[in-house]
Design an enzyme around this catalytic site. Structure first.
Site, short mmCIF file in Angstrom:
data_model
loop_
_atom_site.label_atom_id
_atom_site.label_comp_id
_atom_site.label_asym_id
_atom_site.label_seq_id
_atom_site.Cartn_x
_atom_site.Cartn_y
_atom_site.Cartn_z
N GLY A 1 -81.44 17.55 -97.18
CA GLY A 1 -82.21 17.20 -98.37
C GLY A 1 -83.71 17.38 -98.14
N THR A 2 -84.16 17.04 -96.93
CA THR A 2 -85.59 17.16 -96.62
C THR A 2 -86.03 18.62 -96.73
OG1 THR A 2 -85.41 15.26 -95.14
CG2 THR A 2 -87.33 16.67 -94.84
N CYS B 1 -90.02 -0.47 -89.62
CA CYS B 1 -90.78 -0.90 -88.45
C CYS B 1 -91.95 0.06 -88.25
CB CYS B 1 -89.87 -0.91 -87.23
SG CYS B 1 -90.58 -1.82 -85.88
N SER C 1 -78.08 16.82 -100.78
CA SER C 1 -77.79 16.76 -99.34
C SER C 1 -76.32 16.43 -99.11
CB SER C 1 -78.68 15.67 -98.72
OG SER C 1 -78.34 15.49 -97.36
N GLY C 2 -75.68 17.21 -98.23
CA GLY C 2 -74.24 17.05 -98.00
C GLY C 2 -73.84 15.67 -97.51
N THR D 1 -78.47 32.89 -90.44
CA THR D 1 -77.02 32.95 -90.60
C THR D 1 -76.50 31.62 -91.12
OG1 THR D 1 -76.89 34.58 -88.85
CG2 THR D 1 -74.85 33.42 -89.37
N1 PLP Z 1 -84.23 12.20 -100.63
C1 PLP Z 1 -83.61 11.03 -100.78
C2 PLP Z 1 -83.71 10.31 -102.08
C3 PLP Z 1 -82.87 10.50 -99.73
O1 PLP Z 1 -82.24 9.32 -99.89
C4 PLP Z 1 -82.79 11.21 -98.51
C5 PLP Z 1 -82.07 10.64 -97.36
O2 PLP Z 1 -81.95 9.45 -97.21
C6 PLP Z 1 -83.46 12.44 -98.41
C7 PLP Z 1 -84.17 12.90 -99.49
C8 PLP Z 1 -83.41 13.25 -97.16
O3 PLP Z 1 -82.15 13.85 -97.01
P1 PLP Z 1 -81.69 14.41 -95.58
O4 PLP Z 1 -81.38 13.24 -94.73
O5 PLP Z 1 -80.50 15.25 -95.87
O6 PLP Z 1 -82.83 15.22 -95.06
#
Ligand code: PLP
Length: 394
Positions: free
Chosen positions: A71-72, A324, A198-199, A236
């Site tokens: 997702g990032t 933290c 994100s998977g 790939t």
């Molecule tokens: N965006 C949101 C709203 C999330 O909750 C998360 C992960 O907790 C991410 C992005 C990041 O996803 P990833 O862990 O696949 O990089």
């Protein structure tokens, strides 16, 4: 002993049918999907099938899906790809409650030549839409807002916002990492340009994500390299994970109704029973516009970390609303943006459920948590004199 896992917004169990679908792509079918030979070509076919399943889950065309590693990466790619496509525009809008994947990039861009507007939220975590629309300008390149918040589950009206953003000629991106598989998403019916997922949040493995890119959206690739993903992301393909994400998408589509009925009912029972049995317990976030699986509850005058440690003794997994930072426990930026009082933010716990949770597990939490809070409050210096503590803090 199997944990009572109520931390599904952090990550999810890989669904057993997903594991089964993936395994042959580590051992038997290891060809490169780009190869000319039939052995590789068959793998390419499976990747295309998986892409079609994922596209179907979000009501998109298969060509609009770009696989990423998480997702990032999807969030970063969406924002950078847009900024590089519109170099003359120097303004970005996002919110104060985004995941660090967007928040930290926004802050970085703010230190490096861009103007960044962080839209505030109210006490219930709802976006200030007037503030957002007032700050849109011809200079705005991209508006990036999450579909659903990972801590509170609060849902933003992203489809409505996308239409307004388009009227000012900006691109709209949504981080839908927590929304996909939990709320219906149909990209053909909205104006969102870019969507991240994100998977590992929907029972696929970690290390695979995707970015939806609407046909016709200007896009400058982040990873230059081979021709994979139609030249939109070199490298790939992570074939086994892609196959897994395809299967997870198929399962998510078939379980969407269960998420919104059985899982939601379990969440609601957990929440209402805890509120009923524990004094000074408050739900964080707008209950009317929330993901069906998430409940963030503030147990005033106790430390969230102590609650988590005691729950852990019963093998119950949840998360706290603190992070933290430099040795001290700071309430999360989400709860701070919502102006949750210090005494409540510190004792906030997020429960996030999935289709694998049972009524018996929820009963266990309802039984174990009230005495834990009671014990901790008896040790808390603030509990005995809470009226005084409230005055000092507010
Ligand atoms: N965006 C949101 C709203 C999330 O909750 C998360 C992960 O907790 C991410 C992005 C990041 O996803 P990833 O862990 O696949 O990089």
């Amino acid at each position: 002993m199997k944990p009572v896992y109520l931390d599904n917004n952090a990550t999810t169990q890989v669904a057993p049918p997903v594991v089964e679908e993936m395994l042959p792509y580590f051992s038997q079918f290891y060809g490169n999907p780009s190869s000319m030979h039939t052995f590789g070509g068959n793998v390419g076919k499976k990747v295309r099938e998986a892409r079609a399943k994922l596209a179907e889950l979000v009501g998109a065309q298969p060509e609009e899906i770009v696989y990423t590693s998480c997702g990032t990466e999807s969030d970063s790619t969406a924002i950078w790809a847009t900024l590089r496509s519109y170099p003359e525009k120097r303004h970005i809008i996002t919110s104060k409650v985004e995941h660090p994947a967007v928040k930290n990039l926004g802050e970085y861009l703010g230190r490096n030549g861009y103007r960044v507007t962080f839209v505030p939220v109210d006490k219930a975590g709802r976006l200030d839409l007037d503030y957002l629309y007032k700050h849109l300008s011809d200079d705005t390149a991209i508006v990036s807002l999450m579909w659903a918040n990972n801590e509170t589950g609060v849902i933003f009206p992203v489809e409505e916002i996308a239409a307004q953003v388009h009227k000012r000629g900006a691109v709209f991106h949504t981080d839908a990492v927590q929304a996909v598989g939990k709320v219906p998403i149909h990209m053909a019916d909205n104006q969102i340009d870019l969507l991240s997922l994100s998977g590992h949040k929907l029972h696929a493995p970690k290390g695979i994500g995707a970015l939806y890119v609407r046909k016709g959206t200007k896009y400058a690739p982040f990873l230059l390299g081979g021709h994979q993903e139609h030249g939109r992301r070199g490298g790939t393909e992570n074939v086994a994970a892609i196959v897994g994400l395809g299967k997870a998408a198929e399962l998510a589509a078939s379980q969407l109704e269960e998420e919104n009925t059985r899982v939601k009912a379990l969440r609601d029972r957990l929440e209402s029973e805890l509120i009923r049995r524990i004094p000074n317990a408050i739900v964080n976030g707008d209950p009317a516009h929330r993901l069906p699986n998430t409940s963030s509850i503030a147990f005033e005058f106790v430390e969230g970390e102590s609650i988590l440690l005691m729950l852990d003794e019963f093998n119950i997994c949840a998360s706290s609303g603190s992070a933290c930072t430099s040795g001290s426990l700071e309430p999360s930026h989400v709860l701070r943006a919502m102006d949750v009082p210090f005494t409540a933010a510190h004792g906030s716990i997020r429960f996030s459920l999935s289709v694998y949770n049972t009524a018996a597990e929820i009963d266990l939490v309802i039984e174990k948590l009230p005495p834990i809070i009671d014990r901790l409050r008896k040790m808390s210096p603030f509990w005995g004199q809470k009226e005084k503590a409230c005055q000092i803090i507010s």
